[in-house]
Design an enzyme around this catalytic site. Sequence first.
Site, PDB file in Angstrom:
ATOM      1  CG  ASP A  96     -19.648  31.545 -47.849  1.00  0.00           C
ATOM      2  OD1 ASP A  96     -19.997  32.725 -48.062  1.00  0.00           O
ATOM      3  OD2 ASP A  96     -18.699  31.231 -47.105  1.00  0.00           O
ATOM      4  CE  LYS A 124     -20.896  33.452 -45.004  1.00  0.00           C
ATOM      5  NZ  LYS A 124     -19.690  34.147 -45.457  1.00  0.00           N
ATOM      6  CD  GLU A 188     -14.548  35.140 -40.270  1.00  0.00           C
ATOM      7  OE1 GLU A 188     -15.357  35.101 -41.202  1.00  0.00           O
ATOM      8  OE2 GLU A 188     -13.555  34.392 -40.194  1.00  0.00           O
TER       9      GLU A 188
END
Length: 272
Positions: A96, A124, A188
């Site tokens: 991430d 990501k 999300e």
Amino acid sequence: MVAAKLICCLNTILLMKTIAEVKKSKGKKKIAMLSLYDAMFAAHANNVDIDLLLVGDSVSNVLLGYDSTKRIGMKEMEIFTKAVANAKPDCMIIGDMPYKSYENKKSALENAKKFLNAGANAVKVEGDKAEIVKHLVKNRIPVMGHVGLLPQSAKKIRVHGKEEKEAQKILAEAISLEKAGCFSIVLESMPTKLAKKITSALKIPTIGIGAGKYCDGQVLVAHDLLGINPHEFKPKFVKHFAKLSPAIEKAFAKFRKEVVKGKYPSAKYSYH
Ligand code: KIV
């Protein structure tokens, strides 16, 4: 030198196969992804066939005790990525990219390469970063997108896309990230209806967290699903698949009691 090049080429072929498999699973098989940060949890996840391991920047809150994911940088993320990679899991590891590590194409590529050197297979990025994604993909770095609630830039932790205008913006971002070359996207904290619409609009798999049941896969932070948090923090979407906090505290208290009483270590736990 030749051997190193051959291994690198083989890794790229294997990775492309894995990426193709992730993409192909859309509509056929749900993807289970865990956000975790160390070799022990990675080994457990690997033992039960978790599909994808994300070394999330949530490590900032979960393990390091900061109040925001913005508090950590590449140095920490490289260490946690190495820890997960040391478990040698069979599945893909996604690093991430932390706050401010992909502000322009040059720094994004430099930092993404650091993730790959630490053992990740993909990275990501959060938000509307189509140009950055295109640049990374052009340089053969697989990228997962992330839309909806974006902890690195959100002013407030809230459900995103309840209103039509914001929902349209999130949908447009997801489409643009797919066009830029993302192999998958995290959705999300958004209404189930919006996540369903995005999931049907995209050819790549969506991985939901707080985005309802229609996503192509789901992700949770491992510590959250284990019920390991000693504080009361629990967003609505977190299901405790275990409740380990009481067991941990019970064990710590027992240890303390036995130490205080001189009961531990007994002969059984001593060298002779
Ligand atoms: O940092 C993280 O763990 C994440 C997931 C929750 C998607 O970004």
